[in-house]
Design a protein around this motif. Structure first.
Motif, short mmCIF file in Angstrom:
data_model
loop_
_atom_site.label_atom_id
_atom_site.label_comp_id
_atom_site.label_asym_id
_atom_site.label_seq_id
_atom_site.Cartn_x
_atom_site.Cartn_y
_atom_site.Cartn_z
N UNK A 155 16.24 19.18 -4.26
CA UNK A 155 16.14 18.48 -5.56
C UNK A 155 14.84 18.77 -6.31
N UNK A 156 13.81 19.23 -5.61
CA UNK A 156 12.53 19.44 -6.28
C UNK A 156 12.36 20.86 -6.82
N UNK A 157 13.31 21.76 -6.51
CA UNK A 157 13.12 23.14 -6.94
C UNK A 157 14.18 23.56 -7.96
N UNK A 158 14.11 24.82 -8.37
CA UNK A 158 15.16 25.39 -9.20
C UNK A 158 16.45 25.39 -8.39
N UNK A 159 17.59 25.05 -8.98
CA UNK A 159 18.82 25.02 -8.16
C UNK A 159 19.20 26.40 -7.61
N UNK A 160 19.09 27.44 -8.44
CA UNK A 160 19.40 28.79 -7.94
C UNK A 160 18.10 29.45 -7.48
N UNK A 161 18.13 30.05 -6.29
CA UNK A 161 16.95 30.80 -5.83
C UNK A 161 16.80 32.06 -6.70
N UNK A 162 15.59 32.64 -6.76
CA UNK A 162 15.34 33.76 -7.69
C UNK A 162 16.22 34.98 -7.43
N UNK A 163 16.71 35.13 -6.19
CA UNK A 163 17.53 36.30 -5.87
C UNK A 163 19.00 36.13 -6.28
N UNK A 164 19.44 34.91 -6.58
CA UNK A 164 20.88 34.63 -6.66
C UNK A 164 21.60 35.51 -7.68
N UNK A 165 21.01 35.78 -8.82
CA UNK A 165 21.69 36.58 -9.85
C UNK A 165 21.50 38.08 -9.64
N UNK A 166 20.74 38.46 -8.61
CA UNK A 166 20.49 39.89 -8.36
C UNK A 166 21.32 40.45 -7.21
N UNK A 167 21.75 39.59 -6.32
CA UNK A 167 22.55 40.08 -5.18
C UNK A 167 23.48 38.97 -4.71
N UNK A 168 24.65 39.36 -4.17
CA UNK A 168 25.54 38.34 -3.60
C UNK A 168 25.00 37.88 -2.25
N UNK A 169 24.47 36.68 -2.24
CA UNK A 169 23.88 36.14 -1.01
C UNK A 169 24.99 35.89 0.01
#
Lengths: 411, 411
Positions: free
Chosen positions: A140-154
């Motif tokens: 809840x305290x961070x950005x919901x998507x991690x910085x890598x999420x839009x760059x690679x399929x986790x």
């Protein structure tokens, strides 16, 4: 229903001759597991039919697993499918139908089994809506998507040995859980047992170590799809998953549908994935002709004890299966026949389109009000069923079968 | 060396009759893979010996995999080992030795293969020294150990299909990497390719879904150990691993030794794990008699192009293999014959005891100065070899074989 009627399947049936998914079945009197194809409300004994009608592919259809057909490659997959469609056409001729009729078993009389041995199981995280919701709930305290999420399929590897076929009871897992407010972890049955509505992709053609599979070669390697429920114990997962990811919160069971639908049945369901918000590296770029319409318009329905609780749209998935396969192999990791990779929870933008209870009940804080009572997470005795359909030619629909499981208490 | 000498193995040999690890071999003239046991500097054809000497266990020894022996259970494991030790004793008699001699092949003449099909592969993170060092390097702003670390053995599933036998070349993986200072990720061959010196545990006896394996039943389920190098691309791993854990940074290759040493050979190496600093939940508590001395005193040596770069002590591992197995199954996840679980990087408290380059070079900032040049991470052509020994009876030592691999450039 007389046996003769089993071949008369109306065009609008979810399992007509445009569909023809594969599975593994046995009957009470014939306990040997055999490969079958679903047609209408019956199963055709594929090995038997191939022998009776002199198929050149009888060898890969005659065993006790889908494995040999999976391994035989795209050309054979298409030849077998064309052959089947030919046999099952209303105008195929009396001689062919007379040979097929004794090889059809009403669905009600068969037991269905896990159709192939799962080699490696990988689970992705490809819905932006799901990842955003879960990010808000877990961090809840961070950005919901991690910085890598839009760059690679986790994604991450799951436990292949606990993939079970639809209908298998799911034993509520024990484990450690610690709420942020608790000093030390406690042990016991999970109190936040959840589902994840997903679509699984089944690898047929293997690769050698060091080889990667570009998006354009997706169809050569992936045979078909199944429905998948990635049961999740949220309390166990929440305590264990930093820093190396989900482990016991997921490994106790993953259920798959008994039917594997070949990709060739889903051409009319192909669609474009959502617009990309970030530039992608070339191996993931899907803006070109070769890989266009790599999304799939599959409409999933989730029922809990018979009541619909969600309708997740697979077309909303940000990452496509072709991108997932390209990513999974870009480091040279080899594929084996029977590898299974799943989409991750399918969630759409709307509240009723969310594919897990964690999202549907917002971490348990907004329980679902259902005719049989309220639910934040699953209780013992609860039965969850996923079904799905896909658009087919001429406005018709194909069924993707179902994956169902009932929660039972532990030992 | 004449064939007759192959049976004369000195007591102080690392592979004498107290050791007897199992493997799978073929020779140039006999290409069929056969089960073998290492004795001195030779391999005994186990299936051949079992037939020639009328072993009651010929059936499980005569195949092309260790699988049937693994599946046969503790009683058979012990009977086979007792039989082998009887045959190989200097005073076993001329008749027995005359039958064994034609079934011995000098090591130099055999090719060794992956001894069993890996079912699921799990990698733990059990060294407090390693986890602390990595925590400092990957999360410099936080506590090095996550809050769960002392409460449960953290682990995750790895890729079973890319487990390869010692001697297999390792193709440098491609992938996405993004340093914190970079705006967007880039793609290319890993620039921070690393090793992880580990010990692997091989499951023999399976369990059913819903069953857990308490620490006290460890020996009934785990057959033996191998050495394992969990190759790691640190740049790929660092960018991908939040929130679902390592994936492509690890999945390109995991090398294991060709020899599996039965646990029964390692009784003299049993030792107590480090003192526990936190109270453990009952299923992980190892203070009782039943599970005492669940640690193993294995001394690992890591060489890079022939020069020793580290000597990690397995006795320093915080979590034992019995705890790992208990944890892995406490949620009801079933075991299959051929499941492999690894310890995680073995690192001791001293700098030269660290089991990966990430720690040895402190994130690449303090390269190793070696006779052939300096190394922060691995270069193409580099060859890494792990060996290990364990204390045996009467002050002698057992060898655990080796796991070696050479880095080659990608396509």
């Amino acid at each position: 229903m007389s046996a003769a009627n089993l071949l008369q399947v109306p065009e609008e049936h979810l399992f007509g001759s445009d569909n023809l998914p594969y599975g593994l079945f046995s009957t009470e009197v014939e306990s040997r597991r055999r490969l079958g194809v679903r047609f209408g409300d019956a199963v055709l004994d594929l090995g038997g039919a191939a022998s009776a009608l002199g198929s050149p592919h009888a060898e890969v259809l005659n065993g006790d697993s889908l494995g040999p057909l999976l391994a035989s490659g795209l050309t054979v997959w298409r030849e077998v499918r064309a052959e089947l469609r030919g046999w099952l056409r209303p105008d195929a001729g009396e001689e062919i139908h007379d040979r097929l009729l004794p090889l059809l078993r009403p669905l009600a009389e068969v037991e269905l089994h896990l159709p192939f041995e799962v080699a490696d199981y990988v689970d992705f995280y490809a819905s932006e809506h799901h990842a955003t919701n879960v990010g808000r709930l877990f961090r809840p305290d961070g950005e919901p998507l991690t910085p890598n999420w839009k760059h690679l399929p986790i994604g991450y590897h799951g436990r292949a040995g606990t993939v079970v076929v639809s209908g298998t009871d799911v034993v509520r897992p024990n484990g450690q859980r610690k709420a942020p407010t608790e000093e030390v972890p406690s042990f016991g049955p999970s109190r936040r047992l959840d589902i994840e509505a997903e679509v699984g992709f089944v690898v047929g053609t293997p690769t050698r170590l060091g080889q990667s599979v570009p998006q354009s070669q997706f169809r050569e390697h992936v045979f078909g799809v199944c429905l998948l429920n990635d049961w999740s114990a949220r309390d166990i997962q929440g305590w264990e998953y930093v820093p190396l990811g989900p482990f016991l919160g997921k490994s106790f069971a993953t259920s798959v549908s008994a039917w594997v639908t070949p990709l060739d049945a889903l051409d009319a369901a192909r669609t474009s994935p959502p617009a990309r918000t970030h530039a992608l590296l070339p191996y993931l770029d899907d803006s070109g002709d070769e890989v266009e319409q790599a999304g799939l318009d599959l409409r999933i329905t989730v029922t809990l004890n018979g009541d619909v609780v969600a309708e997740p749209p697979f077309a909303a998935m940000y990452w496509t299966a072709a991108q997932q396969l390209a990513h999974m192999t870009v480091n040279g990791a080899s594929l084996r026949t029977g590898d299974l990779f799943a989409s991750g929870t399918v969630s759409g933008p709307e509240k009723h389109q969310r594919g897990c209870l964690l999202e549907l009940t917002w971490g348990g804080r907004e329980p679902l009000q259902l005719p049989f009572g309220q639910r934040a997470f699953l209780e013992n005795g609860d039965e969850v069923t996923l079904t799905a359909w896909a658009p087919a030619a001429n406005g018709r629909r194909l069924g993707l079968g179902e994956v169902t499981g009932r929660i039972v208490g532990g030992a």
